[in-house]
Design an enzyme around this catalytic site. Sequence first.
Site, PDB file in Angstrom:
ATOM      1  N   ASP A 178     -12.514  -8.907   4.260  1.00 62.39           N
ATOM      2  CA  ASP A 178     -13.743  -8.946   3.449  1.00 62.39           C
ATOM      3  C   ASP A 178     -14.305 -10.365   3.418  1.00 62.39           C
ATOM      4  OD1 ASP A 178     -13.531  -6.236   2.763  1.00 62.39           O
ATOM      5  OD2 ASP A 178     -14.112  -6.610   0.680  1.00 62.39           O
ATOM      6  N   TYR A 201       0.824  -1.213   0.000  1.00 58.14           N
ATOM      7  CA  TYR A 201       0.000   0.000   0.000  1.00 58.14           C
ATOM      8  C   TYR A 201       0.856   1.260   0.000  1.00 58.14           C
ATOM      9  CZ  TYR A 201      -4.667  -1.963   0.777  1.00 58.14           C
ATOM     10  OH  TYR A 201      -5.867  -2.589   0.643  1.00 58.14           O
ATOM     11  N   ASP A 212      -2.826 -18.290   1.447  1.00 56.70           N
ATOM     12  CA  ASP A 212      -3.771 -19.077   0.630  1.00 56.70           C
ATOM     13  C   ASP A 212      -4.465 -20.119   1.504  1.00 56.70           C
ATOM     14  OD1 ASP A 212      -1.249 -20.274   0.875  1.00 56.70           O
ATOM     15  OD2 ASP A 212      -1.259 -21.151  -1.136  1.00 56.70           O
ATOM     16  N   LYS A 233       3.170 -15.118   3.561  1.00 54.85           N
ATOM     17  CA  LYS A 233       3.448 -15.930   2.367  1.00 54.85           C
ATOM     18  C   LYS A 233       4.946 -16.167   2.334  1.00 54.85           C
ATOM     19  CE  LYS A 233       2.139 -17.905  -1.505  1.00 54.85           C
ATOM     20  NZ  LYS A 233       1.300 -19.114  -1.559  1.00 54.85           N
ATOM     21  N   ASP A 268      -6.540  -6.906   4.196  1.00 59.33           N
ATOM     22  CA  ASP A 268      -7.630  -6.295   3.416  1.00 59.33           C
ATOM     23  C   ASP A 268      -8.514  -7.399   2.828  1.00 59.33           C
ATOM     24  OD1 ASP A 268      -9.067  -4.255   1.980  1.00 59.33           O
ATOM     25  OD2 ASP A 268      -7.951  -4.830   0.186  1.00 59.33           O
TER      26      ASP A 268
HETATM   27  C1  IPM Z   1     -10.528  -1.139   3.495  1.00 57.85           C
HETATM   28  C2  IPM Z   1     -10.714  -0.599   2.103  1.00 57.85           C
HETATM   29  C3  IPM Z   1      -9.543   0.327   1.780  1.00 57.85           C
HETATM   30  C4  IPM Z   1      -8.295  -0.518   1.829  1.00 57.85           C
HETATM   31  C5  IPM Z   1      -9.652   1.099   0.452  1.00 57.85           C
HETATM   32  C6  IPM Z   1     -10.920   1.914   0.382  1.00 57.85           C
HETATM   33  C7  IPM Z   1      -8.453   1.959   0.198  1.00 57.85           C
HETATM   34  O1  IPM Z   1     -10.834  -1.633   1.196  1.00 57.85           O
HETATM   35  O2  IPM Z   1     -10.466  -0.333   4.442  1.00 57.85           O
HETATM   36  O3  IPM Z   1     -10.453  -2.349   3.641  1.00 57.85           O
HETATM   37  O4  IPM Z   1      -7.920  -1.161   0.838  1.00 57.85           O
HETATM   38  O5  IPM Z   1      -7.653  -0.540   2.872  1.00 57.85           O
HETATM   39 MG    MG Z   2     -10.938  -3.574   2.088  1.00 59.46          MG
END
Ligand code: IPM
Ligand code: MG
Length: 350
Positions: A249, A139, A221, A189, A245
Amino acid sequence: MNHTPLIAILPGDGIGPEVTAEARRVLDALNLGLTFEDAPVGGAAYRVAGHPLPPDTLALAKRADAILFGAVGDPAFDGLERNLRPEQAILGLRRELALFANLRPAKIFPGLEDASALKPEIARAIDLMIIRELTGDVYFGEKGRRVTRKGLREGYDQMRYDEVEVARIARVGFETAMRRRRKLVSVDKANVLETSQLWRDVVNEVARDFPQVELAHMYVDNAAMQLVRAPGAFDTIVTGNLFGDILSDQASMCVGSIGMLPSASLDENGKGLYEPIHGSAPDIAGQGKANPCAAILSAAMMLRHSLGMAAAADRIDAAVSAALALGKRTADLGGDCSTQEMGDAVLAGL
Ligand code: IPM
Ligand code: MG
């Protein structure tokens, strides 16, 4: 805190304003003596100030005791150069405020097992915490475009961590595990990446200070697979920015909806930015369909982690559970409550 705590409210784009408004209503109802100041961020700020993180917004965020953040992202600005895109606002806040530790709890609320993408009996066992490093990795490494010797366009993003960065997030991982079930999985990894090998070495060094924590290392993975196979086996996970990240999700869908998951992003002193982990969801923005629970639960995390108001935080958590127990659901959970009706239901449960 020996002054009236100042909360910066940065609603942002898409559904951000709708969900933060509900979180604000819940905080107001608790009469905690907080002061609030709003400022634009993301695409909304670009519209009025020509920059996704205007100086006044950044100054407010620095001055505030805590930040309640909605979401950023607006497809109207996808064509802008990268440093003006809405997402730069949250990345800039993380960097400028040194918010290196991202806490993303994923816990199933009773009654939501059916909303999970997993079988209910697997979903029921989920109670985990992802500790994601937030200010390093690909990042924030060197990035750019160049042309290869063959004349091809090439993009690159450098993955990097130094040992201090790894050690401080590892420490947060171990300390969090100590307050939970004392099991920590570090995700990397290391079979391919040198950054990950350093990560693993440093996590093992920090582990010496936490003999009571059972530590395991897992390749990313495999972790992705285990998260759907047996998510109940995880307690605390510590990982880098990019893997965190993605895995957070994934964990959110295991829990039922990304609309349920709050997060905290903390600096070394416990000052924090609190945001739902869902994004701006432009497809449903302005329609009153968004689930405000993640934003409301983020406000609860704020009370607990930055303001020392754990009892009020518990009340909010209980009110969300109570609203769900009454069958109140927004569309993401298969129900027909509007954003505001869901907020009303939480208020009624306080
Ligand atoms: C998160 C989001 C952010 C990230 C984006 C919006 C930059 O996906 O907070 O998880 O990738 O960190
Ligand atoms: Mg995210």
